[in-house]
Scaffold this motif. Structure first.
Motif, PDB file in Angstrom:
ATOM      1  N   ILE A   4      32.511  39.933  33.681  1.00 12.18           N
ATOM      2  CA  ILE A   4      33.259  40.533  33.001  1.00 12.18           C
ATOM      3  C   ILE A   4      34.136  41.688  33.576  1.00 12.18           C
ATOM      4  CG2 ILE A   4      33.781  42.774  31.034  1.00 12.18           C
ATOM      5  CD1 ILE A   4      31.317  40.930  29.357  1.00 12.18           C
ATOM      6  N   ALA A   5      33.137  42.109  34.686  1.00 12.04           N
ATOM      7  CA  ALA A   5      33.294  43.571  35.612  1.00 12.04           C
ATOM      8  C   ALA A   5      34.230  42.727  36.962  1.00 12.04           C
ATOM      9  CB  ALA A   5      31.823  43.698  36.032  1.00 12.04           C
ATOM     10  N   VAL A   6      33.665  41.279  36.776  1.00  8.44           N
ATOM     11  CA  VAL A   6      34.573  40.692  37.768  1.00  8.44           C
ATOM     12  C   VAL A   6      36.184  40.387  37.454  1.00  8.44           C
ATOM     13  CG1 VAL A   6      35.181  38.501  39.106  1.00  8.44           C
ATOM     14  CG2 VAL A   6      32.877  39.294  38.606  1.00  8.44           C
ATOM     15  N   LYS A   7      36.920  41.017  36.550  1.00  8.59           N
ATOM     16  CA  LYS A   7      38.165  40.794  36.340  1.00  8.59           C
ATOM     17  C   LYS A   7      38.592  42.289  36.855  1.00  8.59           C
ATOM     18  CE  LYS A   7      37.304  37.923  31.747  1.00  8.59           C
ATOM     19  NZ  LYS A   7      37.248  37.659  30.950  1.00  8.59           N
ATOM     20  N   TYR A   8      37.966  43.103  36.842  1.00  9.29           N
ATOM     21  CA  TYR A   8      38.385  44.589  37.449  1.00  9.29           C
ATOM     22  C   TYR A   8      38.439  44.924  38.627  1.00  9.29           C
ATOM     23  CZ  TYR A   8      38.460  44.739  32.261  1.00  9.29           C
ATOM     24  OH  TYR A   8      38.664  44.482  31.316  1.00  9.29           O
ATOM     25  N   ILE A   9      37.555  44.068  39.472  1.00  7.17           N
ATOM     26  CA  ILE A   9      37.624  44.039  40.637  1.00  7.17           C
ATOM     27  C   ILE A   9      38.454  43.739  41.435  1.00  7.17           C
ATOM     28  CG2 ILE A   9      35.847  43.898  42.952  1.00  7.17           C
ATOM     29  CD1 ILE A   9      33.860  43.551  40.966  1.00  7.17           C
ATOM     30  N   LYS A  10      38.766  45.087  42.334  1.00  7.53           N
ATOM     31  CA  LYS A  10      40.404  44.114  43.097  1.00  7.53           C
ATOM     32  C   LYS A  10      40.098  44.414  44.755  1.00  7.53           C
ATOM     33  CE  LYS A  10      42.999  43.178  39.300  1.00  7.53           C
ATOM     34  NZ  LYS A  10      41.973  42.274  38.530  1.00  7.53           N
ATOM     35  N   ASP A  11      38.658  45.129  45.236  1.00  9.05           N
ATOM     36  CA  ASP A  11      39.260  45.183  46.659  1.00  9.05           C
ATOM     37  C   ASP A  11      37.150  45.538  46.685  1.00  9.05           C
ATOM     38  OD1 ASP A  11      38.316  47.671  45.210  1.00  9.05           O
ATOM     39  OD2 ASP A  11      40.651  48.506  46.311  1.00  9.05           O
ATOM     40  N   SER A  12      36.788  45.522  48.305  1.00  9.17           N
ATOM     41  CA  SER A  12      35.731  45.969  48.515  1.00  9.17           C
ATOM     42  C   SER A  12      35.034  47.428  47.729  1.00  9.17           C
ATOM     43  CB  SER A  12      35.439  46.725  49.362  1.00  9.17           C
ATOM     44  OG  SER A  12      34.160  46.802  50.386  1.00  9.17           O
ATOM     45  N   THR A  45      31.474  40.145  45.847  1.00 10.52           N
ATOM     46  CA  THR A  45      31.045  41.315  46.967  1.00 10.52           C
ATOM     47  C   THR A  45      31.383  40.683  48.471  1.00 10.52           C
ATOM     48  OG1 THR A  45      28.710  41.281  46.813  1.00 10.52           O
ATOM     49  CG2 THR A  45      29.664  42.616  45.790  1.00 10.52           C
ATOM     50  N   ASP A  46      31.272  39.080  47.883  1.00  6.43           N
ATOM     51  CA  ASP A  46      31.055  37.751  49.605  1.00  6.43           C
ATOM     52  C   ASP A  46      32.948  37.891  49.219  1.00  6.43           C
ATOM     53  OD1 ASP A  46      28.840  37.358  49.842  1.00  6.43           O
ATOM     54  OD2 ASP A  46      28.240  35.721  49.503  1.00  6.43           O
ATOM     55  N   TYR A  47      33.745  37.646  48.217  1.00  7.45           N
ATOM     56  CA  TYR A  47      35.114  37.420  48.400  1.00  7.45           C
ATOM     57  C   TYR A  47      35.793  38.774  48.715  1.00  7.45           C
ATOM     58  CZ  TYR A  47      39.867  36.493  46.808  1.00  7.45           C
ATOM     59  OH  TYR A  47      40.924  35.666  46.677  1.00  7.45           O
ATOM     60  N   MET A  48      35.240  39.715  48.352  1.00  5.67           N
ATOM     61  CA  MET A  48      36.037  41.339  48.356  1.00  5.67           C
ATOM     62  C   MET A  48      35.448  41.650  49.807  1.00  5.67           C
ATOM     63  SD  MET A  48      38.030  41.696  46.024  1.00  5.67           S
ATOM     64  CE  MET A  48      38.524  40.983  44.755  1.00  5.67           C
ATOM     65  N   ARG A  49      34.983  41.175  51.047  1.00  2.00           N
ATOM     66  CA  ARG A  49      33.933  40.922  52.404  1.00  2.00           C
ATOM     67  C   ARG A  49      33.124  42.240  52.165  1.00  2.00           C
ATOM     68  NH1 ARG A  49      39.199  39.740  55.895  1.00  2.00           N
ATOM     69  NH2 ARG A  49      39.541  37.347  55.480  1.00  2.00           N
TER      70      ARG A  49
END
Length: 191
Positions: A4-12, A45-49
């Motif tokens: 659910i939270a991942v849907k709202y994560i757009k950056d580091s 977090t890996d995807y967001m570097r």
């Protein structure tokens, strides 16, 4: 909760805030917190570097302080047992061990300062020393973890995948919520 939270994560920045907030959600055990929060949010977090060093810092520096501040946790159970033993030793009977523990929460300076420092680090987006170098490496795209010549990228990906959920079993939010709610509901009558 992580999907659910991942849907709202757009950056580091947001990924760091989610790690911090998840630390408060999994409050009942510092080791459990480290395993659950770190592993559930790591792919994002890996995807967001976000470097693995920064993820480790955020998880570790929220897990223990939160477990020591919450009125229900495995650490608190151990602590109250030590307080109880000390009270018996000195013959003090005016207050309960749990009452003394609750009185001490506001005086747990390390925990409060560490939580403030971690939040400040996130909000100010400031890193220094080796953490700065690790974040620069991750942001450049040179990898979220330092290169290890004895460990291939394929092995790392295989380990990072973790244990996949069983096929045909739906992932529901209440599967995480009900056990925690049961723990709290079962503990409240003991106060």
């Amino acid at each position: 909760l992580a999907p659910i939270a991942v849907k709202y994560i757009k950056d580091s920045f947001l990924s760091q805030l989610v790690v911090y907030v998840f630390g408060f959600v999994v409050f009942f055990d510092d080791y459990g917190n480290t395993l659950i929060v770190g592993n559930s949010i790591r792919p994002t977090t890996d995807y967001m570097r976000l470097s693995r060093e920064k993820l480790s810092f955020l998880v570790d520096c929220t897990a223990a302080p939160i477990a020591s501040l919450m009125p229900i946790s495995t650490w608190v159970a151990f602590e109250v047992s030590r307080i109880e033993a000390s009270l018996r030793t000195i013959g003090y009977t005016d207050e309960s061990a749990y009452g003394l523990f609750l009185d001490s929460i506001s005086k747990r300076f390390y925990a409060w300062f560490m939580l403030a420092m971690v939040l400040g680090s996130i909000l100010l987006s400031r890193d220094w020393g080796p953490m700065y170098a690790a974040e620069q490496r991750a942001r450049r795209g040179d990898g979220v973890a330092p290169h290890d010549p004895n460990f291939s990228e394929e092995e790392a990906e295989k380990l990072a995948g973790g244990v996949p959920p069983k096929k045909g079993v739906p992932q529901r939010w209440w599967n995480a919520f009900l056990p925690i709610f049961g723990l709290i509901a079962g503990f409240i009558p003991l106060l």
